[in-house]
Write a protein that holds these residues in place. Structure first.
Motif, mmCIF file in Angstrom:
data_model
loop_
_atom_site.group_PDB
_atom_site.id
_atom_site.type_symbol
_atom_site.label_atom_id
_atom_site.label_comp_id
_atom_site.label_asym_id
_atom_site.label_seq_id
_atom_site.Cartn_x
_atom_site.Cartn_y
_atom_site.Cartn_z
ATOM 1 N N ALA A 292 108.081 4.065 37.856
ATOM 2 C CA ALA A 292 106.996 4.963 38.287
ATOM 3 C C ALA A 292 107.029 6.460 37.249
ATOM 4 O O ALA A 292 105.899 6.825 36.602
ATOM 5 C CB ALA A 292 106.698 5.572 39.618
ATOM 6 N N VAL A 293 107.573 7.468 37.531
ATOM 7 C CA VAL A 293 108.279 8.172 36.728
ATOM 8 C C VAL A 293 108.251 8.001 35.130
ATOM 9 O O VAL A 293 107.443 8.984 34.465
ATOM 10 C CB VAL A 293 109.202 8.882 36.469
ATOM 11 N N ALA A 294 108.487 7.176 33.977
ATOM 12 C CA ALA A 294 108.846 6.153 33.335
ATOM 13 C C ALA A 294 106.836 5.779 32.805
ATOM 14 O O ALA A 294 106.734 6.209 31.709
ATOM 15 C CB ALA A 294 109.819 5.007 32.969
ATOM 16 N N ARG A 295 106.336 5.005 33.430
ATOM 17 C CA ARG A 295 104.818 5.085 33.259
ATOM 18 C C ARG A 295 104.054 6.050 33.461
ATOM 19 O O ARG A 295 103.411 6.171 32.634
ATOM 20 C CB ARG A 295 104.858 4.465 34.919
ATOM 21 N N VAL A 296 104.370 7.196 34.309
ATOM 22 C CA VAL A 296 103.625 8.069 34.080
ATOM 23 C C VAL A 296 103.008 8.816 32.762
ATOM 24 O O VAL A 296 102.575 9.632 31.951
ATOM 25 C CB VAL A 296 103.411 8.832 35.454
ATOM 26 N N ALA A 297 104.911 9.301 32.642
ATOM 27 C CA ALA A 297 105.565 9.438 31.022
ATOM 28 C C ALA A 297 104.651 9.166 29.712
ATOM 29 O O ALA A 297 103.947 9.381 29.629
ATOM 30 C CB ALA A 297 106.723 10.060 31.435
ATOM 31 N N GLU A 298 104.791 7.772 29.889
ATOM 32 C CA GLU A 298 103.923 7.156 29.364
ATOM 33 C C GLU A 298 102.725 6.961 28.518
ATOM 34 O O GLU A 298 102.147 7.552 27.702
ATOM 35 C CB GLU A 298 104.106 5.257 28.906
ATOM 36 N N ASP A 299 101.993 6.592 30.244
ATOM 37 C CA ASP A 299 100.091 7.928 29.952
ATOM 38 C C ASP A 299 100.260 8.973 29.182
ATOM 39 O O ASP A 299 99.464 9.340 28.635
ATOM 40 C CB ASP A 299 100.623 6.855 31.313
ATOM 41 N N CYS A 300 101.430 9.708 29.708
ATOM 42 C CA CYS A 300 100.227 10.752 29.653
ATOM 43 C C CYS A 300 100.686 11.080 28.154
ATOM 44 O O CYS A 300 99.799 12.081 27.185
ATOM 45 C CB CYS A 300 101.199 11.648 30.281
ATOM 46 N N THR A 301 101.924 11.059 27.235
ATOM 47 C CA THR A 301 102.190 11.319 26.114
ATOM 48 C C THR A 301 101.984 9.842 25.298
ATOM 49 O O THR A 301 101.967 10.275 23.477
ATOM 50 C CB THR A 301 103.585 11.770 26.718
ATOM 51 N N ALA A 302 101.793 9.180 25.331
ATOM 52 C CA ALA A 302 101.564 7.923 24.747
ATOM 53 C C ALA A 302 102.482 7.427 24.199
ATOM 54 O O ALA A 302 102.423 7.061 22.915
ATOM 55 C CB ALA A 302 100.616 8.419 23.540
ATOM 56 N N LEU A 303 104.069 8.103 24.456
ATOM 57 C CA LEU A 303 104.952 7.688 23.510
ATOM 58 C C LEU A 303 105.487 6.480 24.495
ATOM 59 O O LEU A 303 106.066 6.458 25.751
ATOM 60 C CB LEU A 303 105.411 8.585 23.832
ATOM 61 N N PRO A 304 106.306 5.462 24.015
ATOM 62 C CA PRO A 304 106.724 4.440 24.664
ATOM 63 C C PRO A 304 108.228 4.776 24.817
ATOM 64 O O PRO A 304 108.875 5.655 23.602
ATOM 65 C CB PRO A 304 107.013 3.058 23.633
ATOM 66 N N ILE A 305 108.875 4.305 26.183
ATOM 67 C CA ILE A 305 110.379 4.687 25.970
ATOM 68 C C ILE A 305 111.273 3.476 25.968
ATOM 69 O O ILE A 305 110.616 2.325 26.327
ATOM 70 C CB ILE A 305 110.758 5.067 27.608
ATOM 71 N N HIS A 306 111.897 3.814 25.287
ATOM 72 C CA HIS A 306 113.033 2.425 24.411
ATOM 73 C C HIS A 306 113.904 1.341 25.302
ATOM 74 O O HIS A 306 113.698 1.755 26.755
ATOM 75 C CB HIS A 306 113.708 2.962 24.198
ATOM 76 N N PRO A 307 113.724 0.335 25.238
ATOM 77 C CA PRO A 307 114.251 -0.598 26.836
ATOM 78 C C PRO A 307 115.602 -0.866 27.051
ATOM 79 O O PRO A 307 116.083 -0.703 28.027
ATOM 80 C CB PRO A 307 113.844 -2.014 25.496
ATOM 81 N N ARG A 308 116.413 0.686 25.797
ATOM 82 C CA ARG A 308 117.739 0.631 26.307
ATOM 83 C C ARG A 308 118.239 2.180 26.539
ATOM 84 O O ARG A 308 119.254 2.873 26.284
ATOM 85 C CB ARG A 308 118.511 0.311 24.496
#
Length: 566
Positions: free
Chosen positions: A306-322
């Motif tokens: 959930a933290v990752a999804r909020v960060a990705e939505d707010c920054t428009a930066l994807p989190i690397h799968p690794r």
């Protein structure tokens, strides 16, 4: 062919510290955390966050447990100034949270910065200036004594300006920018000038922040620099010693860990390491590194997805799968030998024993993730081939996390039958799982819907069959059809992501809607899918599919439950 680096790069001289103590120390508690996502992280984005996204991320930082948050650069951005004033004037900052604002050493900027936070219960004003030789000589043309005088003048100005607002408890943070590239004696001179001018004491708190503005040395050299400063700072008992590592050499987390051993009490960084160039310190990685050593980090990452999804939505930066701890694939073993070792580790692991499962440095359950796909999916028999067949034969393009979820379901069936599944059987499993799950179990079988406008947002009127043939009529309002559907259902499901696809082309094409959802008390997430010529109808069906999958899972607790990330 690279040139001889010795003719071009000088490196950083080692610190003369033969009696260094940090290598023999052990971390025993978490540092003071400051999130700089809203300032340093924001200024490094392709498109800086707007007001809505900034406020959403601010709320998430509060939920995680940050007690110090750098909320912006109000003298450089009108948007930042207005957001800071909104947080204060609307009393949106909890009593135990301190906002920080930053300013260069310029009188007009400092004046505007103080104005932005005046009236807050407590505020940190972060002043900084560049002090390393390249900046002094090439950029500013100033001597060391002139740099010290500039620090004294502007800290004195801040002291006078803040004295006019006694209702606020003021904290000075001073950063000698480019600290890691400056002579230690120069860093000490400017920091002591700030400490003495501010008159640091228990009643006048001060933070001395040492940034690796551009990371240029190994982590042990930075630790030596921090320990040297820790020994020599004036009024050390009244100083909170902080570090702000960047990641140009890829060792930002290592620098922070070793700096804490060297005497630092506080660290600054962004959730997933966002920041200029290669980024800032990755706070999530550092916090969970501490957690794996038995140290409570004081930050809540129990639902890391959930933290990752909020960060990705707010920054428009994807989190690397690794990405450590949070990446979609970090708890998925593709190697057969890894899978075997992990399975044996799970079999031997007792709930009352220290964690000791091969290849898993942390228990995925602690992060809100499940075990199901860890030893079920690999590149040969798992998601790669399944995703290829569904796309080739049926036009289904699944998000990566959905590939992991569905491949675990298919693998479980393949193991039970001890046979391979062909494309037709694979499609039957997909339909049964997502398009026609046991919706009667949830009590929500779609019959019809109608959208309507409402003053508070988008309204929806649903007609649902409860499984007996009797129609239910429900209404909900949200910021769109999906949110309105969730409101109408009245269930505690949370929609984390939404994607839509087109199946086919032309007038006969159908829409495919895919949602990723979470349910309180259920680790991980589930996907729901809806298919219909109308995209809104497909979206409603996708939400109902996700609700049905959670309901079906709860009614069959003995059956394996797979999820998207884990």
């Amino acid at each position: 062919m690279l040139i001889n680096p010795s003719s071009k790069y000088r490196g950083v001289a080692p610190v003369d510290l033969p009696d260094r103590q940090w290598p023999n120390r052990r971390l025993t508690r978490a540092p003071i955390w400051l999130s700089t996502d809203l300032r340093d992280g924001n200024q490094a984005l392709f498109e800086p966050m707007n007001r809505a996204r900034k406020l959403r991320l601010f709320d998430e930082l509060l939920r995680i447990g940050f007690k110090q948050i750098e909320v912006g650069f109000p003298s450089a951005s009108r948007t930042d100034f207005e957001i800071v004033r909104h947080l204060i004037d609307a009393d949106l900052i909890p009593d135990d949270v301190t906002p920080m604002v930053i300013s260069q050493l310029r009188e007009d900027l400092i004046t505007q910065t103080v104005r932005s936070v005046a009236g807050a219960r407590r505020a940190i004003v972060h002043l900084y200036n560049a002090i390393a030789p390249a900046w002094r000589q090439l950029v500013f043309g100033l001597s060391v004594s002139q740099i010290v005088a500039i620090v004294e003048h502007h800290v004195g100005l801040l002291k006078r300006l803040t004295a006019a607002h006694p209702q606020t408890q003021w904290v000075l943070q001073y950063s000698p920018e480019t600290f890691c590239m400056a002579e230690l004696e120069v860093s000490l001179a400017v920091c002591n000038a700030a400490i003495e001018t501010w008159d640091a004491s228990p009643q006048r708190p001060i933070i001395i922040n040492l940034p690796t503005t551009v990371e240029v040395s190994t982590a042990n050299v930075f630790a030596d620099q921090v320990e040297w400063m820790d020994r020599h700072l004036a009024r050390r008992e009244h100083v909170v010693l902080s570090v702000h590592p960047h990641n140009d050499r890829g060792t930002g987390v290592a620098c922070a860990e070793q700096a804490l051993l060297a005497g630092a009490q506080r660290v600054e960084g962004c959730l997933f390491g966002n920041g200029e160039r290669s980024g800032n310190l990755d706070v999530v990685t550092l916090a969970l590194n501490l957690y794996t050593q038995g140290i409570a980090p004081g930050l809540d990452f129990s639902d890391i997805a959930a933290v990752a999804r909020v960060a990705e939505d707010c920054t428009a930066l994807p989190i690397h799968p690794r990405h450590p701890y949070v990446g979609d694939l970090v708890f998925t073993a593709f190697s057969g030998s890894h899978q075997d070792a992990i399975a044996k580790g799970f079999a031997a692991q007792r709930t009352d024993a220290p964690w000791q499962v091969p290849y898993l440095p942390i228990d995925p359950h602690d992060l809100g993730r499940t075990y199901d796909s860890i030893v079920r999916v690999n590149s040969q028999s798992g998601k790669g081939g399944i995703a290829f067949l569904l796309q080739r034969d049926h036009g289904i393009v699944m998000p990566r996390r959905m590939q992991v979820e569905f491949s675990a379901i298919v693998q479980s069936l393949a193991d039970a039958s001890e046979t391979e599944l062909d494309s037709a059987q694979l499609w039957a499993v997909f339909e049964r799982t997502y398009l026609t799950p046991t919706r009667a179990q949830s009590g929500f079988i779609y019959h019809a819907h109608r959208l309507y406008d409402d003053a508070n947002g988008q309204g929806i009127a649903l007609q649902l069959d409860d499984g007996s043939g009797a129609l239910q009529h429900r209404k909900g309002i949200g910021n769109g059809p999906i949110a309105a559907t969730v409101a109408a259902l009245g269930v505690p499901i949370r929609i984390d992501s939404y994607e839509e696809r087109s199946l086919g082309a032309g007038a006969e094409a159908e829409a495919l809607a895919i949602v990723e959802a979470a349910w309180p008390g259920v680790p991980g997430t589930r996907f729901g899918v809806g298919r219909h010529p109308n995209i809104v109808t497909a979206s409603v069906l996708a939400v109902l599919s996700a609700v049905a999958r959670f309901a079906d899972a709860r009614s069959h607790p003995q059956a394996p439950i797979t999820d998207a990330d884990h």
